[in-house]
Design an enzyme around this catalytic site. Structure first.
Site, short mmCIF file in Angstrom:
data_model
loop_
_atom_site.label_atom_id
_atom_site.label_comp_id
_atom_site.label_asym_id
_atom_site.label_seq_id
_atom_site.Cartn_x
_atom_site.Cartn_y
_atom_site.Cartn_z
N ARG A 37 0.85 -1.20 0.00
CA ARG A 37 0.00 0.00 0.00
C ARG A 37 0.89 1.25 0.00
O ARG A 37 2.05 1.24 0.38
CB ARG A 37 -0.94 0.03 1.20
N SER A 134 4.64 -1.52 2.95
CA SER A 134 3.91 -2.64 3.58
C SER A 134 4.15 -3.98 2.92
O SER A 134 3.21 -4.76 2.71
CB SER A 134 2.41 -2.36 3.61
N ASP A 180 -2.07 -0.81 7.37
CA ASP A 180 -1.48 -1.59 6.29
C ASP A 180 -2.31 -2.82 5.95
O ASP A 180 -2.58 -3.11 4.79
CB ASP A 180 -0.06 -2.02 6.67
#
Ligand code: GLA
Length: 397
Positions: A37, A134, A180
């Site tokens: 992300r 992430s 996340d």
């Protein structure tokens, strides 16, 4: 061309299937995928009941697997040495370290009463590691999606995200918030994931304008959230909230922080100023997006970065350099806004810009950053993409 194109998901899946086949001679029966992300705004406030606005990127962890009829998981990857995990008992932390994300998720299934069958797996990833994007949440969420397939269940997105967050807490030792794992599971094509971290409610916000591009610039200065800086920041915010005497940062105003400035002391007072300011900025950004006022995001992203640098102290010279270059290009050069993204202490910046200028902007970011630091960055663009899901069963390519 400076912007590095994404590896198509089908190619990643074929590589994973081939890896599994080379390792064990088996054909994948379950293939799971979960994205990394990028966060547009709302940093270091997911663990403060704040709002955050990330989206799932088109960079993924893909796991190809098949049951092996044994009481162990045998997992190979391009991430490092292979791991063998004994499934005959509750799974504990171990070596190699990268496999702790997988172990933690397996343990989450065991703790929910699922019997995880033995399996062989091969993992591939196109999420840059240690880049604030992430990669670990992607590995956790892909593992959870895989195990859902292997045990024959389907967790809700929320349940999957919470299970994965717990794995990060207990097996990787990072007391992360929920951003996340929520982004990696709830992500959808063309949608930002606006998360109210107090209620745990995600709202999908359309982000479809082809005239807008999000550039992600990995400074290639690697961060390690396990080294204590992250946990220390989180502790600062908890101490601050306790000293202010409210039950949630959402109840705290800037006046509450300022009137207790001396009593809170440094750095807790500055941490508090960041939290209250960043919550307000993220709410303002969400409203601006809803109203179609994209230009309003520029000053909000700039203020977010400055606050993370000066008050929260999670930036680093290389992130500041990359952001400064983007700011210098300016609106007339196509840049709407830029800031660091993710946990910080290295990692990546996010730059919102005009699509027509994106390639040119990336070239300037790359060359000026290299000239200033001697480091080659890794720069790409991403649009909001699908969250964790299973791919069709496929054999080695
Ligand atoms: C890391 C954590 C998240 C969040 C960000 C900072 O990515 O895993 O929970 O706290 O840092 O916004």
């Amino acid at each position: 061309m400076t912007l590095i194109p994404a590896i198509p998901l089908a190619d990643l899946a074929a590589t994973a299937a081939r890896g599994l086949h080379d390792l064990t001679g088996s054909v994948a029966t379950v293939t799971a995928v979960a994205p990394g992300r990028v966060n547009l705004i709302g940093e270091h406030i997911d663990y403060c009941d704040g709002f955050v606005m990330p989206f799932a990127i088109d960079r993924y962890v893909v796991i190809a697997a098949t049951p092996n009829g044994r009481r162990e998981a045998r997992i190979g990857s391009g991430l490092g040495e292979s791991a063998t995990i004994n499934l005959g008992a509750p799974v504990e932390r171990g070596e190699p370290k990268w496999a702790n994300y997988v172990r933690g998720v397996i343990r989450g299934f065991q703790d929910r009463g699922f019997e995880v069958p033995g399996f062989d797996a091969w993992i591939v990833s196109s999420v840059p590691m240690g880049a604030g994007l992430s990669s670990s949440a992607a590995l956790e969420c892909a593992t959870a999606t895989l195990l859902e397939g292997l045990v024959g269940t389907q967790l809700s997105n929320r349940d999957r995200a919470l299970l994965c967050q717990k794995a990060e807490h207990t097996f990787a030792g990072v007391p992360c918030g929920i951003m996340d794992q929520f982004a990696s599971t709830f992500g959808q094509r063309d949608r930002l994931v606006l998360i109210d971290c107090r209620s745990g409610e995600p709202t999908l916000v359309p982000f479809t304008d082809p005239a807008l591009t999000v550039i992600i610039a990995n400074t290639n200065v690697h961060h390690e959230l396990t080294d204590g800086g992250y946990a220390a920041r989180r502790k600062n915010t908890e101490d601050g909230l306790a000293a202010i005497g409210k039950s949630s940062w959402r109840e705290v105003s800037m006046a509450d922080v300022e009137s207790r400035w001396e009593r809170l002391g440094d750095p807790v007072n500055r941490r508090g100023r960041h939290v209250v300011g960043e919550i307000a900025r993220t709410v303002a950004a969400a409203k601006a997006l809803e109203a179609g006022d994209i230009e309003a995001l520029g000053p909000l992203m700039a203020a977010s970065h400055d606050s993370l640098r000066d008050d929260f102290e999670v930036s680093c010279p290389e992130l500041d350099t990359m952001v400064t270059i983007a700011r210098d290009i300016g609106r007339h050069g196509g840049v709407i806004g830029a800031r660091m993204t993710g946990g910080g202490f290295g990692g990546s910046t996010v730059t919102l810009c005009d699509s027509a200028r994106a390639e040119e902007i990336a070239t300037v970011l790359e060359s000026r950053y290299h000239a200033a630091t001697g480091i080659r960055p890794e720069i790409f663009a991403s649009r909001p993409s699908a969250g964790a899901h299973r791919l069709d069963t496929m054999g080695p390519g």
